[in-house]
Design a protein around this motif. Structure first.
Motif, PDB file in Angstrom:
ATOM      1  N   ALA A  29     -14.024 -11.626   3.298  1.00 20.74           N
ATOM      2  CA  ALA A  29     -13.506 -12.862   2.700  1.00 20.74           C
ATOM      3  C   ALA A  29     -14.566 -13.966   2.727  1.00 20.74           C
ATOM      4  N   ASP A  30     -14.403 -14.952   1.843  1.00 22.55           N
ATOM      5  CA  ASP A  30     -15.260 -16.140   1.825  1.00 22.55           C
ATOM      6  C   ASP A  30     -14.473 -17.283   1.207  1.00 22.55           C
ATOM      7  N   GLU A  31     -15.185 -18.354   0.824  1.00 25.50           N
ATOM      8  CA  GLU A  31     -14.469 -19.510   0.278  1.00 25.50           C
ATOM      9  C   GLU A  31     -13.834 -19.235  -1.077  1.00 25.50           C
ATOM     10  N   HIS A  32     -14.216 -18.112  -1.719  1.00 23.98           N
ATOM     11  CA  HIS A  32     -13.675 -17.792  -3.037  1.00 23.98           C
ATOM     12  C   HIS A  32     -12.501 -16.804  -2.993  1.00 23.98           C
ATOM     13  N   ILE A  33     -12.356 -16.106  -1.884  1.00 24.00           N
ATOM     14  CA  ILE A  33     -11.279 -15.110  -1.783  1.00 24.00           C
ATOM     15  C   ILE A  33     -10.836 -14.986  -0.328  1.00 24.00           C
ATOM     16  N   SER A  34      -9.552 -14.996  -0.119  1.00 25.03           N
ATOM     17  CA  SER A  34      -8.991 -14.985   1.235  1.00 25.03           C
ATOM     18  C   SER A  34      -8.741 -13.562   1.719  1.00 25.03           C
ATOM     19  N   PRO A  35      -8.613 -13.378   3.054  1.00 21.50           N
ATOM     20  CA  PRO A  35      -8.253 -12.049   3.581  1.00 21.50           C
ATOM     21  C   PRO A  35      -6.925 -11.551   3.009  1.00 21.50           C
ATOM     22  N   ALA A  36      -5.969 -12.467   2.811  1.00 19.53           N
ATOM     23  CA  ALA A  36      -4.663 -12.065   2.281  1.00 19.53           C
ATOM     24  C   ALA A  36      -4.792 -11.504   0.875  1.00 19.53           C
ATOM     25  N   THR A  37      -5.637 -12.125   0.051  1.00 18.18           N
ATOM     26  CA  THR A  37      -5.811 -11.637  -1.318  1.00 18.18           C
ATOM     27  C   THR A  37      -6.485 -10.275  -1.326  1.00 18.18           C
ATOM     28  N   ILE A  38      -7.483 -10.104  -0.452  1.00 13.72           N
ATOM     29  CA  ILE A  38      -8.146  -8.793  -0.361  1.00 13.72           C
ATOM     30  C   ILE A  38      -7.135  -7.731   0.087  1.00 13.72           C
ATOM     31  N   SER A  39      -6.282  -8.088   1.038  1.00  6.85           N
ATOM     32  CA  SER A  39      -5.242  -7.154   1.503  1.00  6.85           C
ATOM     33  C   SER A  39      -4.310  -6.778   0.360  1.00  6.85           C
ATOM     34  N   ASN A  40      -3.939  -7.757  -0.464  1.00  4.05           N
ATOM     35  CA  ASN A  40      -3.078  -7.473  -1.621  1.00  4.05           C
ATOM     36  C   ASN A  40      -3.760  -6.525  -2.599  1.00  4.05           C
ATOM     37  N   ILE A  41      -5.068  -6.736  -2.819  1.00  5.35           N
ATOM     38  CA  ILE A  41      -5.810  -5.850  -3.718  1.00  5.35           C
ATOM     39  C   ILE A  41      -5.803  -4.422  -3.169  1.00  5.35           C
ATOM     40  N   GLU A  42      -6.070  -4.288  -1.868  1.00  6.37           N
ATOM     41  CA  GLU A  42      -6.133  -2.958  -1.259  1.00  6.37           C
ATOM     42  C   GLU A  42      -4.784  -2.252  -1.279  1.00  6.37           C
ATOM     43  N   ARG A  43      -3.720  -3.017  -1.199  1.00  7.08           N
ATOM     44  CA  ARG A  43      -2.378  -2.416  -1.201  1.00  7.08           C
ATOM     45  C   ARG A  43      -1.828  -2.224  -2.602  1.00  7.08           C
ATOM     46  N   GLY A  44      -2.607  -2.615  -3.611  1.00  2.00           N
ATOM     47  CA  GLY A  44      -2.195  -2.369  -4.997  1.00  2.00           C
ATOM     48  C   GLY A  44      -1.163  -3.334  -5.512  1.00  2.00           C
ATOM     49  N   VAL A  45      -1.099  -4.546  -4.916  1.00  2.00           N
ATOM     50  CA  VAL A  45      -0.144  -5.548  -5.411  1.00  2.00           C
ATOM     51  C   VAL A  45      -0.524  -5.919  -6.847  1.00  2.00           C
ATOM     52  N   PRO A  46       0.362  -5.740  -7.808  1.00  2.00           N
ATOM     53  CA  PRO A  46      -0.016  -5.844  -9.223  1.00  2.00           C
ATOM     54  C   PRO A  46      -0.324  -7.255  -9.725  1.00  2.00           C
ATOM     55  N   HIS A  47       0.133  -8.320  -9.027  1.00  2.00           N
ATOM     56  CA  HIS A  47      -0.051  -9.665  -9.583  1.00  2.00           C
ATOM     57  C   HIS A  47      -1.427 -10.263  -9.289  1.00  2.00           C
ATOM     58  N   VAL A  48      -2.293  -9.547  -8.555  1.00  2.00           N
ATOM     59  CA  VAL A  48      -3.631 -10.065  -8.253  1.00  2.00           C
ATOM     60  C   VAL A  48      -4.464 -10.083  -9.545  1.00  2.00           C
ATOM     61  N   SER A  49      -5.216 -11.160  -9.760  1.00  2.00           N
ATOM     62  CA  SER A  49      -5.978 -11.295 -11.007  1.00  2.00           C
ATOM     63  C   SER A  49      -7.139 -10.315 -11.063  1.00  2.00           C
ATOM     64  N   LYS A  50      -7.495  -9.936 -12.294  1.00  2.00           N
ATOM     65  CA  LYS A  50      -8.602  -9.001 -12.512  1.00  2.00           C
ATOM     66  C   LYS A  50      -9.913  -9.586 -12.007  1.00  2.00           C
ATOM     67  N   ASP A  51     -10.075 -10.898 -12.172  1.00  2.00           N
ATOM     68  CA  ASP A  51     -11.309 -11.555 -11.720  1.00  2.00           C
ATOM     69  C   ASP A  51     -11.514 -11.385 -10.216  1.00  2.00           C
ATOM     70  N   LYS A  52     -10.428 -11.516  -9.446  1.00  2.00           N
ATOM     71  CA  LYS A  52     -10.524 -11.366  -7.988  1.00  2.00           C
ATOM     72  C   LYS A  52     -10.922  -9.935  -7.623  1.00  2.00           C
ATOM     73  N   VAL A  53     -10.348  -8.965  -8.357  1.00  2.00           N
ATOM     74  CA  VAL A  53     -10.682  -7.564  -8.096  1.00  2.00           C
ATOM     75  C   VAL A  53     -12.163  -7.326  -8.371  1.00  2.00           C
ATOM     76  N   ASN A  54     -12.634  -7.826  -9.503  1.00  2.00           N
ATOM     77  CA  ASN A  54     -14.051  -7.652  -9.855  1.00  2.00           C
ATOM     78  C   ASN A  54     -14.964  -8.346  -8.841  1.00  2.00           C
ATOM     79  N   TYR A  55     -14.513  -9.489  -8.314  1.00  2.00           N
ATOM     80  CA  TYR A  55     -15.313 -10.229  -7.337  1.00  2.00           C
ATOM     81  C   TYR A  55     -15.519  -9.398  -6.068  1.00  2.00           C
ATOM     82  N   VAL A  56     -14.446  -8.767  -5.608  1.00  2.00           N
ATOM     83  CA  VAL A  56     -14.541  -7.926  -4.405  1.00  2.00           C
ATOM     84  C   VAL A  56     -15.443  -6.726  -4.667  1.00  2.00           C
TER      85      VAL A  56
END
Length: 444
Positions: free
Chosen positions: A28-55
């Motif tokens: 995580a950093d100032e652009h993406i939180s641990p919670a958002t990364i956790s959502n991406i890893e768990r396949g939560v569908p509402h996470v934005s494509k930009d955040k996925v690409n950033y990780v």
């Protein structure tokens, strides 16, 4: 982004992060939180494509290699799902030791997509082992991990975990809590998900819990609601459970012709589909209907069918009910010597299986056995035991019946005790009315 795609990408990200020994906080950093990364890893569908690409960029994952990696992760997920399905089959076949060994060998971490399913199965086999506290802990973990897990939502894991919690409470004779968990399971049910049978199992179980509590009318309402949907239920045993429940509830309501119709239809359905275990319940209720009609010859014929099958299923809880009702039949025929062995066996099985609702019925019948022969003092101990059990487990209908029978015993022995029992009956009746929203006992 397609939900299936985000789940597979998330699994790739999770695997790479763990292989590199990174925590969520490390990525995580100032652009993406641990919670958002956790959502991406768990396949939560509402996470934005930009955040996925950033990780993906932070991990240095090549977009060219991603399809290949996703295919590999999809294969691993399919393999794990197959292993979990095998474990559930073993549990259902009561091969719990082998199921536990296979399950524990997987050791899925909490952030794995199948972690809720893993803990649900762990809770399920622990229920079979009657390890209630450990089972409830595992199921609570399953429910906790379902939050934001699209895989669990699709598989209705949360709803089924609540159903298993209700069963744990049922086996511990806490019917009110069991009903509460079925309501939570129904609220959590995803009608668009897999395992659609879970909804009907929850409704069936809620109906049974209410029937055990003596709440016939609300139980029958559930059956009436489900009945037009029986064709949607893909589990034959669940369908047959509704036939038994409808027949039993109608019998208890005095609608004997309809009760007989559904019992007979259920028996034929069970026979054609080779579901022998359902025949216990259906033949027992049919025998009881004939007994209610005072057709004791046909009642005995029905009960004989059940008794002829007892060696096949020696632990069947229904035998408590069957033995109790056979005992009552012989009592009605004044064949006291025939009645007592069945009542003794019903009490013995009820105690061994710790089935309080059925045990209280058996104890009440034994009290009746002595009282109807003029031995009220001998009957007292059985009714007193029923009152204590019913009070401890919040079985108010049965508690009322216990005080009523106690008052019958004391009426010609001790007027002070008689008055005390009738006062207790009044108090329990008030509690019943409060539970039913103030509706009188005669009207429900």
């Amino acid at each position: 982004m397609d939900p299936l795609e985000i789940r597979e990408i998330g699994e790739v990200i999770r695997k790479v992060r763990k292989e590199r020994g990174m925590r969520l906080e490390d990525l995580a950093d100032e652009h993406i939180s641990p919670a958002t990364i956790s959502n991406i890893e768990r396949g939560v569908p509402h996470v934005s494509k930009d955040k996925v690409n950033y990780v993906l960029e932070k991990l240095g994952l090549s977009l060219d290699r991603l399809p290949e990696m996703m295919t590999g992760e999809q294969k691993k997920l399919e393999d794990i799902r197959l292993q979990l399905a095998a474990v559930e089959s073993l549990i259902d076949a009561q091969e719990t030791k082998l199921a536990a060994e296979k399950l524990e060998s997987l050791q899925l971490e909490d952030d794995h997509p199948f972690a809720p399913h893993f803990h649900r199965l762990r809770g399920k086999y622990l229920i079979y082992e009657r390890k209630w506290n450990r089972a409830e802990k595992a199921l609570s973990n399953a429910i906790r991990l379902c939050e934001g897990n699209s895989q669990a939502e699709r598989m209705n894991v949360e709803s089924d975990a609540y159903n298993l919690l209700s069963l744990s409470c049922y086996y511990q004779n806490d019917m009110a809590k069991a009903v509460h968990y079925t309501d939570q399971g129904l609220e959590a049910f995803n009608p668009e998900g897999e395992r659609k049978h879970v909804k009907y199992v929850l409704l069936r179980n809620k109906g049974i819990y209410l029937e055990r509590m003596g709440r016939v009318v609300p139980a029958l309402r559930i059956v009436d609601k489900v009945w037009p949907e029986l064709g949607n239920i893909d589990q034959t045993e669940t369908v047959l459970s509704f036939y038994w429940l409808r027949s039993e509830l109608l019998r208890r309501g005095g609608v004997l012709d309809e009760a007989m119709k559904y019992a007979q239809e259920g028996i034929e359905f069970a026979r054609k589909n080779w579901v022998w275990i359902s025949l216990f319940d259906l033949w027992t209720v049919l025998g009881t209907i004939y007994m209610d009609r005072k057709d004791y010859e046909n009642a005995k014929a029905c009960f004989d069918v059940v008794l002829s099958l007892q060696d096949k299923f020696p632990e069947k809880e229904l035998f408590i009910t069957t033995y109790t009702r056979i005992g009552i039949m012989y009592m009605n025929l004044k064949e006291w010597d025939q009645a007592k062995p069945f009542l003794d066996e019903a009490i013995k099985k009820g105690e061994y299986m710790n089935d309080v609702p059925r045990l209280t019925m058996a104890l009440t019948a034994m009290g009746d056995y002595y009282r109807l022969q003029g031995n009220s003092r001998e009957a007292l101990s059985y009714y007193q035991r029923v009152e204590k059990l019913a009070n401890r487990h919040n079985l108010k209908e049965m508690e009322y019946e216990a005080w009523f029978r106690l008052s019958q015993c004391w009426k010609d022995i001790d007027q002070e005790e008689f008055r005390r029992c009738t006062e207790k009956m009044f108090i329990v009746q008030e509690e019943l009315d409060r539970q039913k929203g103030g509706v009188s006992r005669e009207m429900v």
